[in-house]
Design an enzyme around this catalytic site. Structure first.
Site, PDB file in Angstrom:
ATOM      1  N   ASN A 149       2.648  -1.548 -30.091  1.00  0.00           N
ATOM      2  CA  ASN A 149       1.474  -0.693 -30.257  1.00  0.00           C
ATOM      3  C   ASN A 149       0.199  -1.459 -29.944  1.00  0.00           C
ATOM      4  O   ASN A 149       0.176  -2.688 -30.066  1.00  0.00           O
ATOM      5  CB  ASN A 149       1.416  -0.150 -31.691  1.00  0.00           C
ATOM      6  CG  ASN A 149       2.412   0.969 -31.914  1.00  0.00           C
ATOM      7  OD1 ASN A 149       2.582   1.833 -31.068  1.00  0.00           O
ATOM      8  ND2 ASN A 149       3.070   0.945 -33.063  1.00  0.00           N
ATOM      9  N   CYS A 171       9.098   5.390 -28.725  1.00  0.00           N
ATOM     10  CA  CYS A 171       8.646   5.527 -30.115  1.00  0.00           C
ATOM     11  C   CYS A 171       9.542   6.542 -30.798  1.00  0.00           C
ATOM     12  O   CYS A 171       9.922   7.552 -30.197  1.00  0.00           O
ATOM     13  CB  CYS A 171       7.185   5.985 -30.140  1.00  0.00           C
ATOM     14  SG  CYS A 171       6.521   6.297 -31.796  1.00  0.00           S
ATOM     15  N   HIS A 172       9.873   6.313 -32.048  1.00  0.00           N
ATOM     16  CA  HIS A 172      10.816   7.184 -32.750  1.00  0.00           C
ATOM     17  C   HIS A 172      10.154   8.317 -33.526  1.00  0.00           C
ATOM     18  O   HIS A 172      10.818   9.037 -34.265  1.00  0.00           O
ATOM     19  CB  HIS A 172      11.684   6.358 -33.702  1.00  0.00           C
ATOM     20  CG  HIS A 172      10.908   5.526 -34.679  1.00  0.00           C
ATOM     21  ND1 HIS A 172      11.376   4.345 -35.196  1.00  0.00           N
ATOM     22  CD2 HIS A 172       9.682   5.694 -35.224  1.00  0.00           C
ATOM     23  CE1 HIS A 172      10.478   3.833 -36.023  1.00  0.00           C
ATOM     24  NE2 HIS A 172       9.452   4.638 -36.055  1.00  0.00           N
ATOM     25  N   HIS A 201       1.954   9.191 -31.140  1.00  0.00           N
ATOM     26  CA  HIS A 201       1.502   9.305 -32.527  1.00  0.00           C
ATOM     27  C   HIS A 201       0.657  10.553 -32.770  1.00  0.00           C
ATOM     28  O   HIS A 201       0.177  10.760 -33.873  1.00  0.00           O
ATOM     29  CB  HIS A 201       0.742   8.051 -33.000  1.00  0.00           C
ATOM     30  CG  HIS A 201       1.638   6.886 -33.244  1.00  0.00           C
ATOM     31  ND1 HIS A 201       1.183   5.682 -33.726  1.00  0.00           N
ATOM     32  CD2 HIS A 201       2.974   6.729 -33.076  1.00  0.00           C
ATOM     33  CE1 HIS A 201       2.186   4.833 -33.839  1.00  0.00           C
ATOM     34  NE2 HIS A 201       3.280   5.451 -33.452  1.00  0.00           N
TER      35      HIS A 201
END
Length: 434
Positions: A149, A171-172, A201
């Protein structure tokens, strides 16, 4: 042909352990694979190598394992490069919280946007530039699977300076959002159809259905009946914007101008200000526990189930041709038409022997794109600052950040950027140290 997987930042031992366990669980990878581990911290690298050996032993796998402080040696002839570096480590994270806090700026995670995200990106970009240069020479056809990140800024930066490299950000958050909503609604996860898009995000569940019927009415009814459930940032965002965001409330609260500078909103929505400092300290403690477990010769606790991280799935699909669909981050080249082109977006992707292929999304609902642009503006200016060497643009990125702009005066924003630049010192790009 032996598959070569390079791990950059392998000293992130908990994360490395989960990835290794998943990779070595695949029959096609457990024996015919080379794991090339790299870190700049010798002790952490030693621990990572011990994890790899112990994991392979416990899974009865036979990979070739190498470990070294020389990044170029790890990258040579790699087919996949997993990037999980954290430039500056825990000490830099502390600076990103403590200095802004003295100015009255509240943050929760500080790794994606805002002041914390801007400065984390700026100290990461010089290392990414070196990785890109090495990959051009040593493994130009490799897939760079980025976990570091701020995801969107890093992918956008690499897309700008090295557009010829195959870079994808993993990204999970989309998966775990659906996983947690499935549990909340009592619906089997494997029966849910979902599709998300936006920026990392801050993507949105555009489709969220069970057997062809939207699950949003059920979520609405649950929220109506549960006042405590409504006391979460992303539940509040969903109720006002109409689509569920794919990142936690802790993350989401600092991407917006609405919450963190109001004491009553922090209380109403139970926002844990400064949360990532505790998380980071626990990560350090977990590393130390793992290191001590290995030194004592005790069995290494392995995940009871797959960690659901995308990198092992991507590697397996490209090696074997197994078709999967994931959500991933790539430069926006006509994928989302009402977000700026070139910056990184998170979209559905098909993965198979041909690689990671993003799907066209088209227009996001207008209100979602409008909120996304707040993050995109910050990231785009940060990337441009690094590429052009324009130090003023760093301050301008901070000025347009939603949470920072809602909290501080412009004079305070510039003074804060000056202080953080000095505090991070040589980690910052040389042209931006003014």
């Amino acid at each position: 042909m032996t598959t070569v997987i390079a791990f950059l930042g392998a000293g992130s031992v908990v994360f490395t352990r989960e990835l290794l366990a998943d990779i070595l669980s695949y029959a096609e990878l457990r024996d015919d694979v080379t794991l090339a581990l790299h870190d700049i911290d010798a002790e952490r690298l030693e621990t990572a190598a011990a994890i790899a050996r112990r994991t392979a032993e416990q899974l009865d796998a036979r990979p070739r394992i190498t470990a070294g402080l020389d990044r170029r040696a790890a990258l040579e002839n790699a087919h996949f490069v997993i990037n999980a570096i954290q430039v500056g480590g825990y000490a830099a994270t502390v600076r990103d919280f403590e200095i802004p806090a003295r100015y009255g700026l509240r943050q929760t995670i500080a790794d994606t946007a805002g002041i914390g995200g801007i400065f984390r990106a700026l100290r990461t970009f010089p290392v990414l530039q070196g990785i890109a240069a090495d990959m051009r020479e040593l493994c130009p056809d490799a897939w760079l699977l980025n976990y570091t990140n701020p995801m969107a800024m890093n992918v956008a930066y690499l897309g700008t300076i090295a557009p010829e490299l195959k870079v994808v950000g993993l990204c999970h958050s989309v998966f775990w959002t659906v996983h947690d909503l499935a549990a909340l609604l009592g619906v089997p996860l494997d029966e849910i159809d979902y599709r998300a898009a936006g920026v990392n995000h801050q993507a949105w569940l555009l489709r969220f259905a069970h057997r062809g019927e939207s699950l949003y009415p059920r979520l609405d009814a649950l929220l109506q009946s549960d006042s405590e459930l409504r006391r979460r940032v992303r539940m509040d965002m969903y109720s006002r914007l109409g689509y569920f965001p794919t990142e936690t409330s802790e993350h989401s609260s600092e991407y917006l101008p609405w919450y963190l500078h109001h004491d009553e909103e922090i209380a109403r929505l139970r926002i844990p200000v400064g949360d990532y400092l505790g998380i980071s300290a626990e990560n350090v403690a977990e590393y130390e526990r793992t290191r001590d477990t290995l030194r004592a010769g005790d069995p290494l606790p392995l995940p009871e189930r797959a960690a659901a991280e995308y990198a092992p799935q991507v590697i397996h699909s490209i090696v074997t041709g197994t078709v999967r669909q994931i959500h991933a981050n790539l430069p926006n080249r006509g994928l989302i038409t009402n977000l700026p082109q070139g910056y990184a977006v998170e979209v559905p992707c098909v993965v198979d022997r041909l690689g990671v292929r993003p799907e066209y999304v088209g227009e996001l609902p207008a209100q979602l794109a409008a909120v996304n642009r707040g993050l995109v503006n910050v990231g785009d200016l940060t990337v441009r600052a690094a590429v052009t060497g324009d130090a003023r643009m760093v301050r301008q990125a901070a000025m347009v950040d939603p949470n920072t702009a809602a909290t501080l005066t412009v004079d305070a924003i510039w003074a804060l950027c000056d202080e953080l630049t000095a505090a991070h010192g040589d980690l910052m790009p040389e042209t931006l140290r003014q």
